[in-house]
Design an enzyme around this catalytic site. Structure first.
Site, short mmCIF file in Angstrom:
data_model
loop_
_atom_site.label_atom_id
_atom_site.label_comp_id
_atom_site.label_asym_id
_atom_site.label_seq_id
_atom_site.Cartn_x
_atom_site.Cartn_y
_atom_site.Cartn_z
CG HIS A 195 -4.17 -3.67 2.65
ND1 HIS A 195 -3.54 -3.27 3.82
CD2 HIS A 195 -4.50 -2.53 2.01
CE1 HIS A 195 -3.52 -1.95 3.88
NE2 HIS A 195 -4.10 -1.48 2.80
CD GLU A 235 -3.08 -6.51 5.38
OE1 GLU A 235 -4.15 -5.89 5.45
OE2 GLU A 235 -2.22 -6.29 4.51
CB CYS A 254 -0.97 -0.05 1.17
SG CYS A 254 -2.40 1.04 0.94
#
Length: 376
Positions: free
Chosen positions: A346, A348, A258
């Site tokens: 993202h 994650e 990001c």
């Protein structure tokens, strides 16, 4: 769910458009850039994501709070959103005795407007772009609200990343002993899930403040540098370019997500620009140009990297690796010869799909390869 303490309120946009609803609790005001996210779940991760600092977030899904609140889903130690706008706020309790979403937001002093037409707000933002806005009681005068909005700095040119990260270094222990190595995280607003994934892979993670000096950064002798996500304008983040280049010149693998991806691009001469209303949600299709695979990704960003086809504008040492299939914006870059790469989304996945978790493995493989080369 409507509480008897709720008061009539409204969301007033910079262009004068307003949307009525009800303010939770005492009806405190909230001011920031109004944006929307299409995430259907993950409201707790949204509220506690530092990347939403300075923003009033509109949730497009019609009901929020319907599965309560869980400590495991907190992405930081506090809420970061400047305001929260929903169609319907559920009163469902949290698990393990935790409070529900309403009580959590009140405890964090987050201004909440519910019972409003979030579809109309979203359509307006898509047509007119993200802009400054305020959540206020209906009793606030037009002059008062206009003054509040005018006093809020615009997002372009604003360094929020340096303010939301840790002020003191701390360490996240690896889940195994001995650790496989050490990763340094440059904290511009890191989410806990990113640190957990690195720790679960067997790495000790040393989280450093954004203002860490080059000497302190290099003294840690990291196996890899993780440049975190975060809020605000990447062009305004002081010192980030120098820190990233210092790690690269030492041959240390660097992975950014990001904001971290944008900072990597800028480190090598790239430019960034503000998107009309950004990418926020859990269903953005991204094409990996290297594998040909389409990933469904979780996103939260208002700025993008300038580039076209394989090229990053102003950064000949970088190549474009991922592209957004909705608007063809750059979603990933890598260095042509060094172990340096980043993605705009993202991986994650907190919240969101897990299609992109492989990128953490790619980072780990780069650290393993670098160590093996150094030992030869």
């Amino acid at each position: 769910m409507t509480d008897t303490q709720d008061v009539p309120g409204k969301l007033v946009l910079e262009d004068g458009r307003s949307f009525e609803g009800r303010l939770v609790g005492t009806g405190g005001a909230g001011i920031g850039e109004v944006v929307f996210t299409t995430a259907m779940t993950g409201y707790q991760e949204v509220v506690t994501d530092p990347s939403f600092a300075g923003q009033v977030v509109v949730m497009t899904a019609p009901m929020m709070g319907n599965y309560g609140v869980s400590d495991a889903d907190l992405q930081s130690d506090s809420a970061w959103v400047a305001g929260f706008v929903v169609r319907e706020l559920s009163g469902a309790p949290g698990d393990g005795g935790n409070a529900g979403l309403r009580m959590y937001l009140e405890s964090e002093s987050v201004p909440v407007l519910h019972g409003c037409d979030t579809r109309a707000i979203t359509r307006h933002i898509r047509d007119q772009g993200a802009m400054r806005a305020a959540i206020v009681p209906n009793s606030a005068s037009e002059a008062e609200v206009s003054a509040m909005i005018a006093a809020e700095p615009p997002m372009a040119g604003r360094d929020l990343a340096s303010a939301v990260g840790t002020s003191e270094p701390y360490t996240v222990a690896a889940v195994r002993e001995p650790a496989l190595g050490r990763v340094v995280c440059l904290d511009y607003g890191v989410k806990k899930r990113s640190l957990e994934l690195l720790a679960q892979a067997g790495f000790e993670v040393e989280v450093l403040p954004a203002a860490t000096s080059l000497a302190e950064l290099l003294a840690t002798q990291p196996d890899g540098v993780f440049v975190s996500s975060g809020p605000g304008d990447p062009q305004a983040v002081e010192g980030a370019v120098e820190r990233i280049l210092a790690a690269c010149e030492k041959g240390v693998p660097v992975f950014g997500i990001c904001l971290g991806c944008q900072l990597i691009a800028r480190a090598f001469g790239g430019t960034t620009y503000k998107l009309p209303y950004g990418h926020r949600g859990g269903n953005h299709p991204v094409l990996s140009k290297e594998s040909g695979v389409v990933e469904i990704t979780s996103q939260n960003h208002g700025f993008a990297i300038s580039g076209q086809d394989e090229n990053v504008a102003g950064a000949p040492e970088l190549t474009v690796t991922h592209v957004n299939l909705n608007d063809e914006t750059v979603e990933g870059v890598r260095h042509r010869s060094r172990p340096v790469f980043g993605v705009q989304y993202h991986p994650e996945s907190a919240p969101g799909p897990h299609d992109s978790r492989y990128l953490f493995r790619k980072f780990i493989d780069a650290m393993d390869a670098n160590r093996a080369m150094a030992s030869d």
